[in-house]
Structure formats: C-alpha cells, structure tokens
Design a protein around this motif. Structure first.
Motif, PDB file in Angstrom:
ATOM      1  N   LEU A 147     -10.901   5.125  67.914  1.00  0.00           N
ATOM      2  CA  LEU A 147     -12.394   5.086  68.262  1.00  0.00           C
ATOM      3  C   LEU A 147     -12.904   3.910  67.472  1.00  0.00           C
ATOM      4  N   TRP A 148     -13.151   2.557  68.187  1.00  0.00           N
ATOM      5  CA  TRP A 148     -13.810   1.482  67.409  1.00  0.00           C
ATOM      6  C   TRP A 148     -15.104   1.365  67.948  1.00  0.00           C
ATOM      7  N   VAL A 149     -16.181   1.482  67.208  1.00  0.00           N
ATOM      8  CA  VAL A 149     -17.382   1.381  67.272  1.00  0.00           C
ATOM      9  C   VAL A 149     -18.020  -0.213  67.563  1.00  0.00           C
ATOM     10  N   GLY A 150     -18.707  -0.560  68.650  1.00  0.00           N
ATOM     11  CA  GLY A 150     -18.986  -1.656  68.826  1.00  0.00           C
ATOM     12  C   GLY A 150     -20.342  -2.311  68.310  1.00  0.00           C
ATOM     13  N   ASN A 151     -20.714  -3.380  68.422  1.00  0.00           N
ATOM     14  CA  ASN A 151     -21.706  -3.986  68.229  1.00  0.00           C
ATOM     15  C   ASN A 151     -21.657  -4.475  66.308  1.00  0.00           C
ATOM     16  N   ALA A 152     -22.511  -5.389  66.186  1.00  0.00           N
ATOM     17  CA  ALA A 152     -22.565  -5.911  64.892  1.00  0.00           C
ATOM     18  C   ALA A 152     -23.904  -5.610  64.281  1.00  0.00           C
TER      19      ALA A 152
ATOM     20  N   ARG B 246      -1.433   4.131  74.900  1.00  0.00           N
ATOM     21  CA  ARG B 246      -1.474   2.924  74.633  1.00  0.00           C
ATOM     22  C   ARG B 246      -2.972   2.595  74.592  1.00  0.00           C
ATOM     23  N   LEU B 247      -4.000   3.607  74.467  1.00  0.00           N
ATOM     24  CA  LEU B 247      -5.341   3.256  74.672  1.00  0.00           C
ATOM     25  C   LEU B 247      -6.067   2.845  73.405  1.00  0.00           C
ATOM     26  N   LEU B 248      -7.019   1.764  73.396  1.00  0.00           N
ATOM     27  CA  LEU B 248      -7.655   1.649  72.224  1.00  0.00           C
ATOM     28  C   LEU B 248      -9.241   1.750  72.799  1.00  0.00           C
ATOM     29  N   LEU B 249      -9.952   2.432  72.409  1.00  0.00           N
ATOM     30  CA  LEU B 249     -11.266   2.949  72.878  1.00  0.00           C
ATOM     31  C   LEU B 249     -12.464   2.442  72.028  1.00  0.00           C
TER      32      LEU B 249
ATOM     33  N   PHE C 259     -16.318  -3.014  65.608  1.00  0.00           N
ATOM     34  CA  PHE C 259     -15.425  -4.005  66.692  1.00  0.00           C
ATOM     35  C   PHE C 259     -16.890  -4.497  67.231  1.00  0.00           C
ATOM     36  N   PRO C 260     -17.380  -5.466  66.105  1.00  0.00           N
ATOM     37  CA  PRO C 260     -18.355  -6.646  66.775  1.00  0.00           C
ATOM     38  C   PRO C 260     -17.806  -7.459  67.316  1.00  0.00           C
TER      39      PRO C 260
END
Length: 300
Positions: free
Chosen positions: A158-163, A95-98, A179-180
């Motif tokens: 794998l969702w990469v953060g920051n805008a 169930r993990l979203l990273l 993933f901003p």
C-alpha cells in the motif's frame, strides 16, 4: 531502480491502434517492471475504470506488476473497494501494487456522493482496515459490524500518494510506501527525511519510495520538448517555472537515465512514468533502454 509506465489513455489507444492488453504485453516484452492506470470518476475526459483496466493488463501478461496510480478507496464503500482490490490481486497472481490516494477534484467526490471534507479521515480508515479485509480476516467496521471477505489474498503493498506533508505522515504511519508524483529531487530528499523521522517515531519500518514522473523520450518528429512539457506542468499543477523545468524526463536513454539516477540517489527505488511522445510503443522501447542503464532494481 525499477521502472514502470502509465498505460496509454483512450486517446492514445485510438491514435496508435493500441488496446490495453496489447500495451501491457508490449511493456512486459520490453522488460519494464510495472504498468499503471489512474483512478478517475468524473474528470471531463474519457477514461476506463481503474480496476477494469488493470484486470485487462493482468490477464494479458504473466510477469509484469500492475499498479494503481492511485486508487481512491474513500470514494467507495470500503468493503466494496476491498473486494475490487482483492479480486485484482487474485486474477493477477499477486502482482498488484496499490497506490492509495485521497485526491481528485471536489467534482469527483460529489459525483461519488461523498463529502469532500471527509476524504482524509476516510482514507486513514481505509489504510487501517484494508489489510485485514484483504487477508480475509474478521474486521470490525466503523459502524461496529464485523465483515469477513472471501477469498482472502496476499495483501499488496500500500503506497500512499501525494507529496504533501500530510501524505508523508500518512505513509509513515499507515503505508508500506510513499508515492509522490511530479516532485523534484531536492523535494524528494526533504520529504524522505520527514518520512524516516515520522516512521521512527511511530516505531514502524521506513516505507519504500516510488516517484511518479512525466516525460517524452528521444527526438522523433512530434516529440514534445522539455520546455513544452514544463509549461504544461506549470499551468496544470501550479509548479513554479523553475520546478516545472526540472520535472520532465526527456532526451535519449543516457540523459534520461542520468536524470532518474538523481532520484535513486535520494532513495527512490521505483519510478512510474507517463509518456507523451508520438508513438507509445516506441516510447516504451526507449524507456526500457533507460531501465537497462539504471542501478539494480530496489525492493518493493
């Protein structure tokens, strides 16, 4: 559109007599799609380790997704980070979203013994090698050694953060999602155009889009106003006053749903909200009402 919530901080847990397990169960029972926790090492405020907090949430629930917002693999030895992630995926039943980031202030990196200037290359390396490590494959590490972790698990998104432009490019080249956080609908639309173009040039599928937001719902006494939340954002995150005023999700379920629908119209299919109201459980219940007013859930 799927809707998730940031799990309450230690301060809120103490204020509301609410532990992480109970909070995660409440979000699940309310009908939300995901619960999230940040990854902070040395930030000057009390905080639980991200992987421990998410393990508690995973074992207290059965359906809801658990998410890292965002995990910083580059401040850890990469194989150790992969072991932590694989363990979370295992105990959560896939169930993990990273969310993956390279942020945090320089003090956090110094505390971890990692040079701040290395955060970008180390994050790129993590995104390239994590899928194989998590799957239990033999992976050649940067020093030439071969590592195989066991048990292998289903690789989480794998969702990469920051805008930033750099983060958009990283998401398009190496991630499954972008993933901003604290981004206006206009900036989201512009970023998504670049995301599509870079992914196409790299011959990769276009990553999914999730946004991080902040808000306070309803009108109970003590609920911060949009103006109060915006002032905090302008001061802490250096947003312009105009942008900061656009960012908070406030009002009743209809108003908040209309606000989030703007992001859905620009391609966001999951939103993760940190709530600032006076009663976390009541805020989650209102957020679930918002969820029920939104278009159907998007794909991960």
């Amino acid at each position: 559109m799927k809707v998730g919530v940031i799990l309450p901080s230690l301060t809120i847990q103490r204020r509301d007599s609410l532990d992480l397990a109970a909070a995660a169960r409440h979000a699940e029972d309310a009908g939300l799609d995901s619960v999230w926790h940040g990854d902070h090492l040395a930030v000057g405020m009390p905080t639980v380790d991200c992987t421990i907090a998410l393990a508690v949430a995973a074992t207290a629930t059965a359906r809801i997704r658990i998410g890292a917002s965002v995990f910083i693999p580059a401040i850890r030895p990469l194989v150790w980070a992969a072991k932590q992630v694989a363990s979370l995926q295992l105990v959560s039943g896939n169930r993990l979203l990273l969310g993956v980031g390279s942020g945090g202030g320089a003090a956090q990196w110094a505390a971890a013994g990692v040079a701040f200037r290395e955060r970008g290359p180390r994050t790129d390396t993590a995104l390239r090698l994590l899928p194989g490590l998590l799957a239990g494959e033999s992976v050649t590490m940067p020093d030439g050694s071969a590592v195989t972790l066991s048990p292998g698990v289903e690789v989480p998104p794998l969702w990469v953060g920051n805008a930033s432009t750099l983060a958009i490019d990283r998401a398009a080249r190496l991630g499954d999602g972008w993933f901003p956080s604290l981004i206006t609908p206009t900036a989201l639309a512009q970023g998504r155009e670049r995301l599509n173009a870079v992914a196409a040039a790299a011959g990769r599928p276009v990553p999914t889009v999730t946004i991080g937001a902040t808000g306070a719902l309803g009108d109970a006494p003590g609920t911060p106003s949009r103006t109060e939340l915006a002032a905090g954002l302008a001061g802490a995150y250096r947003h312009t006053a105009r942008d900061a005023e656009e960012l908070p999700v406030t009002g009743g379920p209809d108003e908040a749903a209309a606000r989030l629908a703007e992001y859905a119209a620009h391609g966001a299919n999951h939103v993760v909200i940190g709530l600032s109201g006076p009663d976390w459980r009541a805020q989650v219940d209102l957020l679930a009402e918002v969820r029920r007013r939104l278009p159907g859930p998007g794909d991960e």
